[in-house]
Structure formats: C-alpha cells, structure tokens
Design a protein around this motif. Structure first.
Motif, mmCIF file in Angstrom:
data_model
loop_
_atom_site.group_PDB
_atom_site.id
_atom_site.type_symbol
_atom_site.label_atom_id
_atom_site.label_comp_id
_atom_site.label_asym_id
_atom_site.label_seq_id
_atom_site.Cartn_x
_atom_site.Cartn_y
_atom_site.Cartn_z
ATOM 1 N N UNK A 1 0.807 -1.230 0.000
ATOM 2 C CA UNK A 1 0.000 0.000 0.000
ATOM 3 C C UNK A 1 0.835 1.273 0.000
ATOM 4 N N UNK A 2 2.108 1.181 0.326
ATOM 5 C CA UNK A 2 2.982 2.361 0.368
ATOM 6 C C UNK A 2 3.972 2.380 -0.784
ATOM 7 N N UNK A 3 3.669 1.654 -1.838
ATOM 8 C CA UNK A 3 4.632 1.515 -2.932
ATOM 9 C C UNK A 3 5.034 2.864 -3.520
ATOM 10 N N UNK A 4 4.073 3.728 -3.805
ATOM 11 C CA UNK A 4 4.393 5.010 -4.442
ATOM 12 C C UNK A 4 5.299 5.858 -3.562
ATOM 13 N N UNK A 5 4.976 5.944 -2.262
ATOM 14 C CA UNK A 5 5.782 6.756 -1.348
ATOM 15 C C UNK A 5 7.192 6.180 -1.194
ATOM 16 N N UNK A 6 7.276 4.855 -1.126
ATOM 17 C CA UNK A 6 8.589 4.236 -0.929
ATOM 18 C C UNK A 6 9.448 4.312 -2.189
ATOM 19 N N UNK A 7 8.834 4.256 -3.359
ATOM 20 C CA UNK A 7 9.596 4.455 -4.587
ATOM 21 C C UNK A 7 10.129 5.880 -4.666
ATOM 22 N N UNK A 8 9.327 6.834 -4.230
ATOM 23 C CA UNK A 8 9.784 8.228 -4.208
ATOM 24 C C UNK A 8 10.980 8.385 -3.274
ATOM 25 N N UNK A 9 10.905 7.755 -2.089
ATOM 26 C CA UNK A 9 12.034 7.782 -1.151
ATOM 27 C C UNK A 9 13.262 7.121 -1.772
ATOM 28 N N UNK A 10 13.073 6.010 -2.442
ATOM 29 C CA UNK A 10 14.193 5.249 -2.991
ATOM 30 C C UNK A 10 14.993 6.067 -4.000
ATOM 31 N N UNK A 11 14.332 6.979 -4.687
ATOM 32 C CA UNK A 11 15.019 7.768 -5.705
ATOM 33 C C UNK A 11 16.033 8.740 -5.103
ATOM 34 N N UNK A 12 15.996 8.904 -3.758
ATOM 35 C CA UNK A 12 16.990 9.763 -3.105
ATOM 36 C C UNK A 12 18.296 9.019 -2.822
ATOM 37 N N UNK A 13 18.362 7.736 -3.190
ATOM 38 C CA UNK A 13 19.574 6.937 -2.959
ATOM 39 C C UNK A 13 20.762 7.574 -3.670
ATOM 40 N N UNK A 14 21.925 7.489 -3.028
ATOM 41 C CA UNK A 14 23.093 8.230 -3.505
ATOM 42 C C UNK A 14 23.895 7.503 -4.569
ATOM 43 N N UNK A 15 23.739 6.193 -4.690
ATOM 44 C CA UNK A 15 24.522 5.438 -5.657
ATOM 45 C C UNK A 15 25.910 5.117 -5.120
ATOM 46 N N UNK A 16 26.815 4.817 -6.029
ATOM 47 C CA UNK A 16 28.190 4.538 -5.630
ATOM 48 C C UNK A 16 28.507 3.067 -5.455
ATOM 49 N N UNK A 17 27.577 2.170 -5.805
ATOM 50 C CA UNK A 17 27.842 0.730 -5.763
ATOM 51 C C UNK A 17 27.517 0.139 -7.123
ATOM 52 N N UNK A 18 27.741 -1.161 -7.261
ATOM 53 C CA UNK A 18 27.408 -1.825 -8.521
ATOM 54 C C UNK A 18 25.913 -2.092 -8.656
ATOM 55 N N UNK A 19 25.155 -1.862 -7.582
ATOM 56 C CA UNK A 19 23.715 -2.083 -7.616
ATOM 57 C C UNK A 19 22.978 -0.894 -8.211
ATOM 58 N N UNK A 20 21.814 -1.128 -8.839
ATOM 59 C CA UNK A 20 20.975 -0.004 -9.244
ATOM 60 C C UNK A 20 20.587 0.820 -8.013
ATOM 61 N N UNK A 21 20.462 2.126 -8.171
ATOM 62 C CA UNK A 21 20.048 2.956 -7.038
ATOM 63 C C UNK A 21 18.660 2.557 -6.554
ATOM 64 N N UNK A 22 17.800 2.107 -7.464
ATOM 65 C CA UNK A 22 16.454 1.655 -7.104
ATOM 66 C C UNK A 22 16.183 0.313 -7.777
ATOM 67 N N UNK A 23 15.885 -0.702 -6.975
ATOM 68 C CA UNK A 23 15.475 -2.004 -7.482
ATOM 69 C C UNK A 23 14.172 -2.394 -6.790
ATOM 70 N N UNK A 24 13.581 -3.495 -7.242
ATOM 71 C CA UNK A 24 12.283 -3.938 -6.719
ATOM 72 C C UNK A 24 12.373 -5.395 -6.277
ATOM 73 N N UNK A 25 11.494 -5.765 -5.330
ATOM 74 C CA UNK A 25 11.363 -7.191 -5.019
ATOM 75 C C UNK A 25 9.890 -7.552 -4.899
ATOM 76 N N UNK A 26 9.573 -8.831 -5.149
ATOM 77 C CA UNK A 26 8.191 -9.304 -5.107
ATOM 78 C C UNK A 26 8.118 -10.600 -4.320
ATOM 79 N N UNK A 27 7.037 -10.787 -3.589
ATOM 80 C CA UNK A 27 6.787 -12.050 -2.898
ATOM 81 C C UNK A 27 6.439 -13.136 -3.910
ATOM 82 N N UNK A 28 6.756 -14.359 -3.571
ATOM 83 C CA UNK A 28 6.499 -15.494 -4.454
ATOM 84 C C UNK A 28 5.808 -16.604 -3.667
ATOM 85 N N UNK A 29 5.121 -17.486 -4.367
ATOM 86 C CA UNK A 29 4.427 -18.604 -3.722
ATOM 87 C C UNK A 29 3.887 -19.541 -4.786
#
Length: 284
Positions: A72-100
């Motif tokens: 339910x907070x996806x939009x707000x948390x994606x907005x927060x994630x975009x403030x990530x500073x970078x500097x690693x080999x990882x994307x500044x913003x990535x996603x994860x999903x539950x599986x079953x």
C-alpha cells in the motif's frame, strides 16, 4: 509476507522497540562504524515509518506480503528510494516481489495457458482445466501461476516503466508452497521468464542493467526449490542472500555459493536496529 519471514523479522524488532521506548523511530543512518556504502530494503512493514536517509541504494517491495497483493505504500517508498546516492554496482532503485505456489488453496489458480488475453508459451505444455474452474496443480499450471503473478507485478501494481528495473524474487518458507519442489521451480521459472521478457536489453536512468535475481537463504531455497537443473532459467541468476546480523557477516556471506548453479552472490542482507541493510558484494 504472510508470516514472520526474513523481512518480517526486521518489522517485528521495530515493533518491540516501540513497546519498550514508547517512541516512534527516527531516520536511521547506517550503524556506527560502517564506512562502506550500504543500501536498505523496505516494504509494507515500513508503511508510516520514517525511512533511512543517505542509503546508497534501495530495494522496494512491490507486493504486500503475499504473491497476489500490493504494497500500500509503494508510491511513497519508490519516491524515497530515488533519493539513494549510488556509488555501488547495484541499481540505485530495485524492486522485489513475494512469491508462492499455493495451488488450489490460493484465491486464484490458472485454467489455461491464456493470461491477459495472450497465449503464453509454456515449456511444460498445456495448463488444461478439462472443464473445471481451475487447472490441476501440475507443472504447466504452476508455470502459468508464476507467469501471471509476475505479469501482475509489472502491470497492475503501479510500477511505471517496469522493464527498466532489476526485479528480485523473494523466496521464503513463510509463504505457501507445494511439497513437490519441481512444481515450485516451475512457478519461479514462470516469473523469471516474464521478467526476463520485459527487461531484456534495457537499462535504468543511470545505465544499470535491468533484470531478475533471487532473494533467499540457502536453507530456505533448498526446502522450496531444491536442486535446480542446468537447463532451468533459474540457473545463473544473481543471488541476494539473507541471514547476516552484522555488516561483517554480510561481507562474509558474499563468498557463499549462490542459490542456483553459476549464480553470483551480488547482494547480502543484514539486520540492525530493526532495519534491513544491504551490502553490494564486490564484482568477481
């Protein structure tokens, strides 16, 4: 997550802290003494909470604890994630999903190879309901269930330009799975193939490659998926390993085997002060 899985454990620790102190959590920087750039992963347990600042990268949960619902907070948390500073080999913003793979115990189960008005190529054959409302809990229908959940994650949960993200599959025993590990692998393969189809050749705004990987621990992965055949699309996917309690432990876990044959461990997770932190492993 339906139960207190790996990420739920962090939320529970936060809750205990609130009971003891009676205070809301403030913005959290990396634990004292940590000089390496680290990231954070967040999802629905962090709704309404103050999120960390200065994170190098962020991994945001698209689903809300189950494979068939939305954070339910996806939009707000994606907005927060975009403030990530970078500097690693990882994307500044990535996603994860539950599986079953809930089989007929879930709220929906496929009855054919058709989803979203498209006939889905199925390496296991035809999901055939034989006139029933739901198909059998077999390899073809398990594959279709995974494909459908990944399609929903990319198309109906509010993610813009889903093909430009790196997607992690959160594989934990806290969700519903079949006792037949081959059925569970088929579901995960359906998810992987859909995410591969939308991310192939694409990059994010920083030029980091989109794609798909697996989050779990070796123990939980073994319980759910078992040994992955070399022919499986799960083979060689990047691994994000949980289970460490400190940054030092997370660094050490970078040397562990990946979750599938040929899988590089690219991210490791540790929990500190009720928050999930993530370490970007050195590229090998």
């Amino acid at each position: 997550m339906a139960g207190y899985g790996m990420k739920m454990a962090g939320a529970f620790l936060v809750f205990l802290g609130l009971l003891v102190t009676g205070m809301a959590p403030g913005a959290a920087a990396p634990p004292p003494g940590d000089k390496d750039p680290v990231g954070n992963d967040v999802s629905w347990p962090q709704c309404g909470k103050t999120l960390p600042t200065g994170q190098a990268f962020a991994i945001v949960g698209v689903t809300g604890g189950l494979a068939n619902n939305t954070n339910p907070c996806l939009a707000e948390q994606l907005s927060w994630a975009k403030s990530s500073t970078g500097g690693t080999s990882q994307p500044r913003v990535a996603l994860y999903v539950n599986t079953a793979n809930p089989g007929h115990e879930g709220s929906w189960w496929p009855s054919s190879n058709i989803y979203a008005n498209a006939n889905v190529p199925n390496p296991y054959g035809t999901c055939d309901s034989k006139g029933e409302v739901e198909g059998p809990v077999d390899l073809p229908c398990s594959y279709m269930y995974g494909y459908a959940k990944a399609y929903d994650d990319a198309n109906i949960r509010g993610v813009t330009n889903p093909g430009t993200y790196f997607w992690w599959l959160d594989v934990e025993t806290g969700n519903s799975w079949q006792t037949d590990k081959a059925l569970n692998r088929a579901t995960l393969e359906g998810m992987v193939n859909h995410f591969k189809s939308i991310t192939a050749g694409k990059k994010d705004s920083d030029g980091k490659a989109a794609g798909v990987g697996i989050y779990s621990t070796g123990s939980q992965w073994g319980t759910i998926a078992g040994t992955v055949p070399s022919s499986s699309p799960l083979t060689g996917l990047p691994s994000w390993l949980a289970g460490a309690k400190t940054l030092r432990g997370a660094k050490s876990n970078c040397s562990l085997p990946g979750l599938t044959p040929g899988s590089p461990v690219t991210v490791t997770q540790y929990v500190s002060a009720g928050l999930d932190y993530d370490y970007s492993c050195p590229t090998r």
